[in-house]
Design an enzyme around this catalytic site. Structure first.
Site, PDB file in Angstrom:
ATOM      1  N   GLU A   1     -15.857   6.804   6.555  1.00  0.00           N
ATOM      2  CA  GLU A   1     -15.249   6.249   7.299  1.00  0.00           C
ATOM      3  C   GLU A   1     -14.872   7.092   8.684  1.00  0.00           C
ATOM      4  O   GLU A   1     -15.448   8.231   8.464  1.00  0.00           O
ATOM      5  CB  GLU A   1     -13.731   5.762   6.902  1.00  0.00           C
ATOM      6  CG  GLU A   1     -13.213   7.003   6.463  1.00  0.00           C
ATOM      7  CD  GLU A   1     -11.707   6.563   5.629  1.00  0.00           C
ATOM      8  OE1 GLU A   1     -11.165   5.337   6.116  1.00  0.00           O
ATOM      9  OE2 GLU A   1     -10.947   7.437   4.998  1.00  0.00           O
TER      10      GLU A   1
ATOM     11  N   LYS B   1      -2.479   7.014   1.645  1.00  0.00           N
ATOM     12  CA  LYS B   1      -2.107   7.280   2.877  1.00  0.00           C
ATOM     13  C   LYS B   1      -1.054   8.302   2.890  1.00  0.00           C
ATOM     14  O   LYS B   1       0.161   7.998   2.717  1.00  0.00           O
ATOM     15  CB  LYS B   1      -1.823   6.061   3.394  1.00  0.00           C
ATOM     16  CG  LYS B   1      -1.939   6.158   5.130  1.00  0.00           C
ATOM     17  CD  LYS B   1      -2.244   4.570   5.521  1.00  0.00           C
ATOM     18  CE  LYS B   1      -1.950   4.681   7.199  1.00  0.00           C
ATOM     19  NZ  LYS B   1      -3.124   5.301   8.024  1.00  0.00           N
TER      20      LYS B   1
ATOM     21  N   ARG C   1       0.926  -1.397  -0.038  1.00  0.00           N
ATOM     22  CA  ARG C   1      -0.045  -0.030   0.132  1.00  0.00           C
ATOM     23  C   ARG C   1       0.818   1.175   0.107  1.00  0.00           C
ATOM     24  O   ARG C   1       0.448   2.214  -0.488  1.00  0.00           O
ATOM     25  CB  ARG C   1      -0.869  -0.100   1.145  1.00  0.00           C
ATOM     26  CG  ARG C   1      -2.024   1.056   1.094  1.00  0.00           C
ATOM     27  CD  ARG C   1      -3.119   0.920   2.310  1.00  0.00           C
ATOM     28  NE  ARG C   1      -2.592   1.028   3.499  1.00  0.00           N
ATOM     29  CZ  ARG C   1      -3.381   0.987   4.884  1.00  0.00           C
ATOM     30  NH1 ARG C   1      -4.401   0.627   4.709  1.00  0.00           N
ATOM     31  NH2 ARG C   1      -2.679   1.223   5.878  1.00  0.00           N
TER      32      ARG C   1
HETATM   33  N1  PMP Z   1      -9.135   4.884   7.501  1.00  0.00           N
HETATM   34  C1  PMP Z   1      -8.106   5.938   7.798  1.00  0.00           C
HETATM   35  C2  PMP Z   1      -8.357   7.077   7.166  1.00  0.00           C
HETATM   36  C3  PMP Z   1      -6.971   5.325   8.321  1.00  0.00           C
HETATM   37  O1  PMP Z   1      -5.886   6.340   8.562  1.00  0.00           O
HETATM   38  C4  PMP Z   1      -6.549   4.005   8.582  1.00  0.00           C
HETATM   39  C5  PMP Z   1      -5.485   3.352   9.160  1.00  0.00           C
HETATM   40  N2  PMP Z   1      -5.280   4.198  10.636  1.00  0.00           N
HETATM   41  C6  PMP Z   1      -7.547   3.191   8.381  1.00  0.00           C
HETATM   42  C7  PMP Z   1      -8.881   3.735   7.872  1.00  0.00           C
HETATM   43  C8  PMP Z   1      -7.632   1.634   8.942  1.00  0.00           C
HETATM   44  O2  PMP Z   1      -6.777   1.233   7.979  1.00  0.00           O
HETATM   45  P1  PMP Z   1      -5.761  -0.225   8.292  1.00  0.00           P
HETATM   46  O3  PMP Z   1      -6.839  -1.310   8.919  1.00  0.00           O
HETATM   47  O4  PMP Z   1      -4.878  -0.416   7.197  1.00  0.00           O
HETATM   48  O5  PMP Z   1      -4.983   0.364   9.565  1.00  0.00           O
END
Ligand code: PMP
Length: 310
Positions: free
Chosen positions: A200, A167, A68
């Protein structure tokens, strides 16, 4: 990480002076781990990152996190100075240097040093650092009683402005939402997109369960494709749930049987209330609890193993 963590052993633990940081190919002491004030990561949020976790000597989903990171960097046309394999080795090396078997790992690649203009062509070399630290756990209450969420006025970044699938070091959209949740006295924020669909939370993906089906928003509404989200969807399918990645509104959340969030640091955390509507008085609900238990069983099976001590 977005939910307010509980720091195991107290604040002092996080300031361990002996901590070694990986910085551009070297392991350096914490106080020597410094980057230039001309770094575009700092001046413009021009960079990418990952938050990863290790559990008892297993780096959970390390390859997926590195993948990622490379994908985010690819879209930004940011060249990561190491190969995926070398980066994997650098993470392990940093964990070993700190003798950490349970850790929160932060991998950061910035555009590097440039001038005061924003043109990335002025930055000759990306800067890469890896911080490994003791894991910060969330209060037990979160998992036993559930979180109280609020929908905030700030909308999630439009995918054609700054795609939430990247990210990047530009997290101000999330930080503004977090401030709004804090100001209202809630545990976490729900961000809608410009069309009013649920996206989210500030650092976690959102799911709901209704009539035995598991729902989560699709990436095109404007979310990060969470790695925990992917694992949870796979587990749910294996357990026989119908899994739907479809857009939905707040009404679907208010009338859901169960709601939970997922993220690397939080894992799976149940939600008890949204915008003062009660979701589930028996929090975590039966199906969420089942997914939480299955998720725990998955951890030792899906990662890169290393030996931090001896
Ligand atoms: N959404 C956002 C905006 C995030 O920053 C994160 C990670 N902290 C997630 C969802 C969850 O992603 P992951 O399961 O890969 O940690």
């Amino acid at each position: 990480m977005a939910l307010t963590p509980f720091i195991k052993g107290g604040e002092g633990d996080l300031n361990t002076m002996g901590l070694k940081i990986y910085l551009n190919g070297k392991l350096v002491d914490r106080d020597k781990a410094v980057v230039s004030v001309f770094d575009h990561g700092l001046l413009y949020g021009d960079g990418v990152f990952e938050g990863i976790r290790s559990y008892d000597g297993i780096i959970f989903k390390l390859k997926e996190h590195i993948e990622r990171l490379f994908q985010s960097a690819h879209t930004l046309m940011l060249e990561i100075p190491l190969s995926k394999k070398e980066l994997e080795r650098a993470v392990v090396e940093t964990l070993k240097a700190n003798r950490l078997e349970n850790s929160y790992i932060r991998l950061v690649v910035t555009r590097g040093e440039g001038d005061l203009g924003l043109d990335p062509r002025k930055c000759r070399k990306a800067c890469l650092f890896i911080i490994t630290d003791k894991i910060m756990l969330y209060p037990k209450d979160y998992y036993e009683k559930g979180l109280k969420l609020i929908t905030v006025p700030t909308v999630r970044n439009h995918p054609e402005a700054l795609n939430p699938q990247l990210k990047t070091l530009n997290y101000l959209n999330n930080i503004l939402a977090k401030i709004e949740a804090n100001n209202s006295g809630f545990d976490e924020a729900i961000l809608l997109n410009a069309q009013g669909y649920v996206t989210e939370c500030t650092g976690e993906n959102i799911f709901f369960i209704k009539n035995g089906a598991l729902w989560t928003p699709p990436p095109y509404v404007g979310i990060l494709r969470g790695i925990t989200r992917e694992v949870v969807m796979r587990i749910a399918r294996r357990l026989g749930f119908t899994v739907l990645e479809e857009p939905f509104t707040r009404h679907e959340l208010y009338t859901a049987d169960e709601v939970f969030l997922t993220g690397t640091a939080a894992e799976i955390v149940p939600v008890s209330m949204i915008d003062n509507r009660l979701i589930d008085e028996n929090c975590p609900g039966k199906l969420t609890a089942r997914l939480m238990a299955e998720f725990k069983k998955t951890i030792p099976r899906e990662g890169v193993r290393y030996k931090a001590k001896g």
